[in-house]
Scaffold this motif. Structure first.
Motif, PDB file in Angstrom:
ATOM      1  N   UNK A 195     -20.660   4.290   0.910  1.00  0.00           N
ATOM      2  CA  UNK A 195     -20.793   4.684   2.348  1.00  0.00           C
ATOM      3  C   UNK A 195     -21.864   5.386   2.518  1.00  0.00           C
ATOM      4  N   UNK A 196     -23.340   4.953   2.145  1.00  0.00           N
ATOM      5  CA  UNK A 196     -24.520   5.243   2.446  1.00  0.00           C
ATOM      6  C   UNK A 196     -25.801   4.355   0.820  1.00  0.00           C
TER       7      UNK A 196
ATOM      8  N   UNK B  78     -21.945  13.096  -3.648  1.00  0.00           N
ATOM      9  CA  UNK B  78     -22.933  12.343  -2.674  1.00  0.00           C
ATOM     10  C   UNK B  78     -21.688  12.603  -1.465  1.00  0.00           C
ATOM     11  N   UNK B  79     -22.126  11.777  -0.496  1.00  0.00           N
ATOM     12  CA  UNK B  79     -21.287  11.251   0.940  1.00  0.00           C
ATOM     13  C   UNK B  79     -20.607  10.099   0.650  1.00  0.00           C
TER      14      UNK B  79
ATOM     15  N   UNK C  75      -7.042  -2.311   0.619  1.00  0.00           N
ATOM     16  CA  UNK C  75      -6.540  -0.537   0.817  1.00  0.00           C
ATOM     17  C   UNK C  75      -7.300   0.679  -0.435  1.00  0.00           C
ATOM     18  N   UNK C  76      -7.292   1.389   1.234  1.00  0.00           N
ATOM     19  CA  UNK C  76      -8.095   2.375   0.642  1.00  0.00           C
ATOM     20  C   UNK C  76      -8.039   3.334  -1.048  1.00  0.00           C
ATOM     21  N   UNK C  77      -6.782   3.069  -1.390  1.00  0.00           N
ATOM     22  CA  UNK C  77      -6.297   3.394  -2.565  1.00  0.00           C
ATOM     23  C   UNK C  77      -6.650   2.323  -3.968  1.00  0.00           C
ATOM     24  N   UNK C  78      -7.157   3.120  -4.778  1.00  0.00           N
ATOM     25  CA  UNK C  78      -7.350   2.325  -5.918  1.00  0.00           C
ATOM     26  C   UNK C  78      -6.306   1.482  -7.020  1.00  0.00           C
TER      27      UNK C  78
ATOM     28  N   UNK D 118      -5.895   8.605  -4.329  1.00  0.00           N
ATOM     29  CA  UNK D 118      -6.525   7.728  -5.024  1.00  0.00           C
ATOM     30  C   UNK D 118      -5.647   8.289  -6.244  1.00  0.00           C
TER      31      UNK D 118
ATOM     32  N   UNK E   1     -27.958   5.424  -0.424  1.00  0.00           N
ATOM     33  CA  UNK E   1     -28.936   6.133  -1.349  1.00  0.00           C
ATOM     34  C   UNK E   1     -28.998   5.559  -2.117  1.00  0.00           C
TER      35      UNK E   1
ATOM     36  N   UNK F 250     -23.471   3.557  -2.808  1.00  0.00           N
ATOM     37  CA  UNK F 250     -23.493   5.038  -2.509  1.00  0.00           C
ATOM     38  C   UNK F 250     -22.971   5.723  -3.397  1.00  0.00           C
ATOM     39  N   UNK F 251     -22.841   5.553  -4.980  1.00  0.00           N
ATOM     40  CA  UNK F 251     -22.705   6.118  -6.346  1.00  0.00           C
ATOM     41  C   UNK F 251     -23.984   6.007  -6.910  1.00  0.00           C
ATOM     42  N   UNK F 252     -24.334   7.376  -8.166  1.00  0.00           N
ATOM     43  CA  UNK F 252     -25.190   6.144  -9.022  1.00  0.00           C
ATOM     44  C   UNK F 252     -24.914   5.577 -10.298  1.00  0.00           C
TER      45      UNK F 252
ATOM     46  N   UNK G 191      -9.910   9.007   1.183  1.00  0.00           N
ATOM     47  CA  UNK G 191      -9.311   8.190  -0.082  1.00  0.00           C
ATOM     48  C   UNK G 191      -9.504   8.051  -0.817  1.00  0.00           C
TER      49      UNK G 191
ATOM     50  N   UNK H 233     -11.913  -0.455  -6.925  1.00  0.00           N
ATOM     51  CA  UNK H 233     -12.048   0.516  -5.394  1.00  0.00           C
ATOM     52  C   UNK H 233     -14.017   0.320  -5.046  1.00  0.00           C
TER      53      UNK H 233
ATOM     54  N   UNK I  85       0.949  -1.048  -0.004  1.00  0.00           N
ATOM     55  CA  UNK I  85       0.040   0.105   0.073  1.00  0.00           C
ATOM     56  C   UNK I  85       1.143   0.810  -0.131  1.00  0.00           C
TER      57      UNK I  85
END
Lengths: 433, 471
Positions: free
Chosen positions: B153-154, A405-406, B33-36, A415, B156, B124-126, A411, B14, A306
């Motif tokens: 994240x949600x 969006x939320x 990983x938080x990274x893509x 990226x 939605x 959480x993304x459209x 992060x 990701x 990472x």
């Protein structure tokens, strides 16, 4: 095949003594605070990630060697005690004959009763042996200081019972061998006596009933023989057939009531111990912990690295200048951002065709506007490379738009920063750009 | 023989593919990983029960050039019968480290070898059309496929996604790898069975194996708790009572010693439990265990060489008796056992005298006897339940913690509410009795009974969690 499953199989394939030592060894190794580190470092040294689980258990628990190697002493003690007891029981003084009831009581009836008690203990609940538990606790406190004994109490208790059966079998065999040897060199006379039963017929029925199992193999016990064998002897028994009969009778009694039940119990104890060991290997929490650790170790053999990339703060507002071209990347049509075209939605050829057609009219500064919520893709890098190929003198940069969006902004920023670094594309809205 | 179901977890970079793999295979060693774009190679992970593989999941890199790959495929596979072959040719042609479509080759490879497809999107993304190229390529592979909506994240856009994915996938489920409990995992696994008839027997057996595995894990957790808890309850610490130091200070020092021991035992138990549930890197925060219980201490305890007065006298008298008896034997019992009697009396009296003021007797300046303050074994019922409550609460947190969730565990200690309500009255009484008996020593049967009671509590908590989450 899973490695801990292999370990379980391996342990079960060992002779039982060794299997138990290995089992206790696992507990002892895992009781150490640094067991995971030891485990890992050993395998790293050997540089083999598809590991042989048994390497960890090359040597069974040495601390218990005295206990396990000393188990033959039990056999020796049993043999000695059996021979000594039989010698005392056959003590022969001149005309005094051997008391049949004493002989049968010591070497047939008493062993049978003890075998029945042992059978209840062996076949009963393995967890309820409080006496054995106390013995092992005492052993632990005073001598061995080996926690694995207490942690695997049902198995260790099963093992101890199995050993005690060896003691009993040795006692019985030794007693019978002594009986044969004494009979070989002495002219033994057998007799019975009783205060309450004076009637020879009742005694004959008693002997016939007691020996029902083997009487079919012996000649009939006559009333005369019973009368002649009553103590005190009215006259010395001159009939060797009667002595021969009683000798065989006693041997069969010792065999059927003394030895055979013990041998059955010995096999039963072994079977029970194996069952306890199998159950323990399947259910014990330490092996379950080893199992999950092992799987993780194998899976982590090729971990991804990472990269830590930090992005402090961005200007979100796209600069509005005359001499700049703004191309959107995967910007929806209803977005308020003013872009010449939004690439990334239609097929690849269409995007390329649009760029080829319009590249000549691009300003020197080109911003590729992309929402932070989008994931950076190599395809975007390809688009930028294509633009650079068409117009090498242009400055192409990425402008990140504030997500609608939320989401995990930090992060996503990291990226994009990583992507920009990998493809040598500047992030225009970084404050220092 | 049943085939082990194998699934390739694929999607945009990701979107939580590795998280889903970690949760469904119960492995916290999978790098998330938080990274893509950090997953570069396809890696296979299996969920095993007793050494038997229940299913395998292939963690794959995300699509990087889906539209270009689709373009390539479209140029070769004109009709439906040629599409799978076209994908195979795509893989063959672009294999190699420097290949342009390295990520696509890595993710399509396992699929073309027979793995089912689990396509992961972020709820959480459209939804937007850029995903369609990926879904189209997956359709070309001809393999059974399902979609998992991961609400990172949600939630939605979950409904929007459900509609879009329904056009490409026969099975669509919402699955949050950060919160999915055992029941949710089982439900998702049962959805795999809908994908391919060939997998149905293996998955049905797998479901049963998993249920048994979870039950066994709870029992093993209870074994660990019983073992450590009884050790903690029965533990005793002691400090000599020195007039110069004073009772209060001695008690304070002893309390610290005792607290340190209990904390170390509790830490050991938590570590073992974390290992059992495959959370090797888990860290947690919890309040310190408070030992504000006056009855914890016994200050009147008398000792001499570590023995109580009664034991010391008995031992000394026995030694005197044996010595006297030896003298009697040496004179052929002509002394009529007077040696044994005198030995017993003399030795006992001497010991009694010496033990009147044991502080005076010193070895290398250190007194060998005197009064001491002891702490433990634990008699206070409230403290017994605090210890049990902390252990059960920690275990229930571990049961909830998925293997994708790498956050620090925040323990709300002393949460005894509801701990006993799931137990019948009779069992509550037994539990109390067994905890109290742990002060001395539990028989193996009693240990098993205590283990079963604790396992029952964990099962009840797990069931409550499942009901709450499904509700």
């Amino acid at each position: 095949m899973n490695s801990v499953a292999t370990l379980r199989q391996y342990i079960l394939q060992q002779p039982l003594h060794r299997a138990i030592q290995f089992r206790l060894s696992v507990t002892a190794q895992m009781a150490r605070d640094d067991w995971q580190q030891t485990f890992k470092s050993q395998f790293r040294q050997e540089k083999q990630w598809n590991l042989d689980p048994l390497a960890w258990l090359k040597t069974p628990l040495a601390a218990l060697d005295p206990l396990f190697h000393g188990s033959w002493l039990l056999v020796l003690a049993g043999s000695f005690l059996g021979a000594a007891t039989m010698s005392v029981a056959l003590a022969y003084r001149g005309n005094a004959p051997v008391n049949l009831w004493l002989l049968l009581g010591l070497f047939a009836i008493l062993p049978l009763l003890l075998s029945l008690v042992a059978a209840v203990s062996v076949l009963g609940n393995a967890n309820s042996s409080n006496l054995a538990a106390k013995c092992f606790r005492l052993l632990h406190h005073r001598l061995l200081k080996e926690n694995s004994l207490l942690s695997n109490l049902p198995v260790v208790t099963g093992w101890a019972k199995w050993q005690l059966m060896y003691f009993s079998v040795a006692f019985q065999i030794s007693a019978m061998v002594t009986f044969i040897l004494v009979a070989l060199v002495w002219n033994l006379t057998f007799a019975w006596s009783s205060t309450l039963i004076t009637d020879p017929v009742t005694m004959q029925q008693l002997f016939n009933g007691f020996g029902a199992l083997w009487m079919v193999l012996l000649p009939d016990l006559t009333i005369e023989a019973v009368k002649a064998s009553r103590y005190p002897l009215t006259q010395p028994i001159s009939n060797s057939e009667i002595a021969w009969f009683w000798w065989q009778y006693a041997m069969f009694a010792m065999l059927c009531f003394g030895l055979l039940p013990r041998l059955i119990l010995l096999v039963g104890c072994r079977w029970r111990l194996k069952y306890l060991l199998e159950r323990d290997l399947k259910e014990a929490s330490d092996l379950a912990r080893l199992d999950v650790f092992w799987q993780g170790l194998k899976n982590n053999a090729n971990p991804a690295v990472e990269d830590e990339v930090a992005v402090s703060a961005l200007d979100w507002k796209l600069p509005e200048k005359q001499n700049q071209t703004v191309i959107g990347w995967q910007i929806p049509g209803d977005s308020k951002v003013n872009v010449q075209a939004s690439l990334g939605f239609a097929d690849w050829q269409s995007d390329i065709a649009w760029l080829n057609q319009n590249a000549a009219g691009f300003s020197r500064d080109i911003f590729i506007a992309v929402s932070l919520q989008q994931t950076p893709l190599a395809e975007l890098a390809d688009i930028i490379e294509h633009i650079r190929g068409l117009q090498p003198n242009l400055r192409v940069r990425i402008w990140l738009l504030k997500p609608a969006v939320k989401m995990d902004v930090e992060s996503a920023l990291q990226s994009w920063a990583l992507f920009a670094e990998q493809h040598q594309i500047p992030l225009a809205n970084r404050k220092n750009e | 023989m049943t085939t082990v179901p194998r699934f390739a977890v694929v999607g945009h970079p990701n979107k939580g593919k590795s998280s889903i793999v970690a949760t469904l295979t119960h492995q916290d060693s999978i790098d998330i990983s938080r990274l893509s774009g950090t997953t570069k190679e396809a890696q296979t992970f299996s969920f095993q029960v007793d050494g038997e593989t229940v299913y395998e999941l292939v963690d794959t890199p995300g699509f990087q050039r889906p539209r270009q790959a689709l373009q390539w495929l479209l140029e070769r596979g004109a009709d439906a019968s040629q599409r799978q072959q076209a994908v195979r040719e795509f893989i063959q042609q672009h294999q190699g480290n420097a290949a342009r479509y390295l990520d696509e080759v890595e993710l399509l490879g396992p699929i073309i070898k027979g793995a089912g497809i689990i396509y992961v999107v972020d709820g959480s993304l459209p939804y937007s059309p850029e995903y369609e190229a990926e879904m189209e390529i997956l359709r070309w592979t001809g393999q059974p496929r399902m979609a998992l909506i991961n609400p990172i994240a949600s939630e939605q856009f979950v409904d929007e996604w459900r509609q879009a994915l329904g056009q490409f996938f026969s099975v669509v489920r919402v699955f949050n790898p950060m919160t999915a409990n055992h029941e949710k995992q089982l439900t998702t696994l049962s959805a795999f069975a809908e994908l391919k008839d060939e997998w149905r027997p293996a998955i049905t057996i797998g479901l049963e194996l998993m249920r048994m595995h979870f039950a066994k894990q709870r029992l093993q957790a209870a074994q660990i708790i019983t073992s450590q808890l009884t050790e903690m309850i029965g533990h005793q610490s002691a400090l000599p009572l020195d007039e110069r130091v004073g009772l209060e200070l001695t008690k304070k020092l002893l309390r610290e010693n005792y607290q340190r021991h209990l904390a170390a035992s509790e830490q050991k138990m938590r570590k073992q439990l974390a290992e059992l549930f495959a959370h090797h890197s888990l860290t947690w925060q919890s309040q310190d265990l408070l030992l504000d219980y006056p009855e914890l201490f016994d200050q009147g305890h008398w000792y001499f060489f570590g023995l109580t007065k009664q034991r010391l006298l008995t031992l000394a008298a026995s030694v005197g008796f044996v010595t006297g008896a030896a003298i009697d034997a040496s004179v052929g019992a002509a002394s009529f056992m007077s040696g044994a009697v005198a030995g017993t009396l003399l030795s006992g009296a001497a010991t009694l005298f010496a033990s009147q003021n044991p502080e005076r007797i010193k070895v290398r300046g250190l007194p060998v006897g005197g009064k001491q303050v002891t702490a433990g074994p634990i008699k206070n019922l409230q403290l017994l339940y605090v210890l049990l409550g902390r252990a059960v609460h920690y275990s229930s947190c571990l049961l909830r913690q998925t293997h994708a969730n790498r956050n620090e565990l925040m323990l709300q200690d002393n949460q005894m509410d509801g701990l006993l309500t799931n137990l019948e009255k009779g069992k509550q009484v037994r539990l109390t009795l067994l905890l109290q008996k742990s002060r001395k020593e539990l028989s193996e049967n009693q240990r098993h009974e205590l283990t079963d009671l604790i396992a029952g509590m964990l099962t009840a908590i797990d069931a409550t969690e499942n009901v709450a989450s499904s509700g």
